[in-house]
Design a protein around this motif. Structure first.
Motif, PDB file in Angstrom:
ATOM      1  N   ILE A  68      -2.101   8.337 -46.749  1.00  0.00           N
ATOM      2  CA  ILE A  68      -0.700   8.569 -46.574  1.00  0.00           C
ATOM      3  C   ILE A  68      -0.642   9.627 -45.526  1.00  0.00           C
ATOM      4  O   ILE A  68      -1.318  10.808 -45.602  1.00  0.00           O
ATOM      5  CB  ILE A  68      -0.005   9.063 -47.924  1.00  0.00           C
ATOM      6  N   ASN A  69       0.046   9.483 -44.721  1.00  0.00           N
ATOM      7  CA  ASN A  69       0.159  10.524 -43.265  1.00  0.00           C
ATOM      8  C   ASN A  69       1.638  10.926 -43.322  1.00  0.00           C
ATOM      9  O   ASN A  69       2.573  10.100 -43.335  1.00  0.00           O
ATOM     10  CB  ASN A  69      -0.325   9.649 -41.813  1.00  0.00           C
ATOM     11  N   LEU A  70       1.747  12.063 -42.447  1.00  0.00           N
ATOM     12  CA  LEU A  70       2.814  12.664 -42.251  1.00  0.00           C
ATOM     13  C   LEU A  70       3.083  13.057 -41.084  1.00  0.00           C
ATOM     14  O   LEU A  70       2.112  13.790 -40.188  1.00  0.00           O
ATOM     15  CB  LEU A  70       3.061  13.908 -43.142  1.00  0.00           C
ATOM     16  N   ILE A  71       4.016  12.558 -40.092  1.00  0.00           N
ATOM     17  CA  ILE A  71       4.314  12.703 -38.918  1.00  0.00           C
ATOM     18  C   ILE A  71       5.608  13.647 -38.499  1.00  0.00           C
ATOM     19  O   ILE A  71       6.516  13.518 -38.965  1.00  0.00           O
ATOM     20  CB  ILE A  71       4.523  11.314 -37.932  1.00  0.00           C
ATOM     21  N   ASP A  72       5.214  14.801 -37.927  1.00  0.00           N
ATOM     22  CA  ASP A  72       6.287  15.743 -37.758  1.00  0.00           C
ATOM     23  C   ASP A  72       7.092  15.491 -36.686  1.00  0.00           C
ATOM     24  O   ASP A  72       6.901  15.219 -35.384  1.00  0.00           O
ATOM     25  CB  ASP A  72       5.432  17.135 -37.392  1.00  0.00           C
ATOM     26  N   ILE A  73       8.652  15.278 -37.000  1.00  0.00           N
ATOM     27  CA  ILE A  73       9.287  14.803 -36.004  1.00  0.00           C
ATOM     28  C   ILE A  73       9.773  16.112 -34.886  1.00  0.00           C
ATOM     29  O   ILE A  73       9.917  15.839 -33.647  1.00  0.00           O
ATOM     30  CB  ILE A  73      10.859  14.638 -36.705  1.00  0.00           C
ATOM     31  N   ARG A  74       9.512  17.108 -35.326  1.00  0.00           N
ATOM     32  CA  ARG A  74       9.742  18.409 -34.182  1.00  0.00           C
ATOM     33  C   ARG A  74       8.607  18.226 -33.086  1.00  0.00           C
ATOM     34  O   ARG A  74       8.701  18.808 -32.146  1.00  0.00           O
ATOM     35  CB  ARG A  74       9.472  19.645 -35.137  1.00  0.00           C
TER      36      ARG A  74
END
Length: 211
Positions: free
Chosen positions: A78-84
């Motif tokens: 499970i990966n988190l991609i930072d929109i900022r």
């Protein structure tokens, strides 16, 4: 997986299609998440180093994307991609096939040539890649991920015939990760009007859980 990003753009996930080296090549779209402009058909790579993306959700409330992907033998993520960070000059890189908590299929002796080219190092951050917020060894056959009520996330499993629920703290660490056995391969999830809809592969049917 295709999801809406905003009124002008969609997100599309693409696997490496077993061309593992292309996942680290910024000039091609294999092993990437891309943002496609619906007005002029242009696209931008927003993350790379993916093996086989399965689930994708844009959490607008928290301004990040959660992506799930199959690892090789072990190492689902499970990966988190930072929109900022998607408009910065550096593409967010999740490491495949250099870093992975899984292994190439088969024994290591048989795959010596693969490990020379694709070492599957057992750390992401030590090699300047982004760590998954969770990984699974052995694999669960992870599939879709969605957000329900009250900050609850749900991801589904093919291999383990289950769904999993969790929350994130303020630092995006996983809390209260719990397994709920369904008894069938769960390919897809939709949450609407306080109901969780599950697409069940074994019986080719829909399941509904009331919240």
């Amino acid at each position: 997986r295709i999801i809406s990003f905003d009124s002008n753009n969609i997100l599309l996930s693409l696997g490496d299609y077993r061309n593992r080296d292309l996942a680290q090549n910024e000039k091609v779209i294999n092993g990437k998440i891309i943002k496609i402009n619906l007005n002029d058909n242009s696209y931008k790579i927003i993350s790379m180093g993916h093996r086989n993306p399965q689930g994708l959700i844009f959490d607008r409330e928290n301004n990040f994307i959660l992506e799930t992907e199959h690892g090789p033998q072990g190492g689902d993520e499970i990966n988190l991609i930072d929109i900022r960070k998607i408009n910065s000059n550096k593409i967010q890189n999740f490491g495949w096939p250099i870093a992975s908590y899984g292994e190439h299929y088969g024994n290591k002796k048989k795959n010596e040539h693969k490990y020379l080219k694709y070492p599957l190092l057992k750390s992401h951050i030590d090699y300047n890649f982004i760590e998954p917020i969770k990984y699974f060894v052995p694999s669960i056959g992870i599939s879709e991920i969605i957000k329900a009520n009250n900050g609850l996330y749900i991801t589904s499993s093919l291999k383990h015939l289950s769904i999993y629920t969790f929350k994130l703290d303020k630092n995006n660490n996983i809390l209260n990760f719990e397994k709920i056995v369904v008894g069938e391969r769960v390919r897809d999830l939709v949450f609407k009007n306080n109901k969780l809809y599950l697409f069940l592969e074994n019986s080719a049917s829909l399941g509904i859980i009331n919240f």
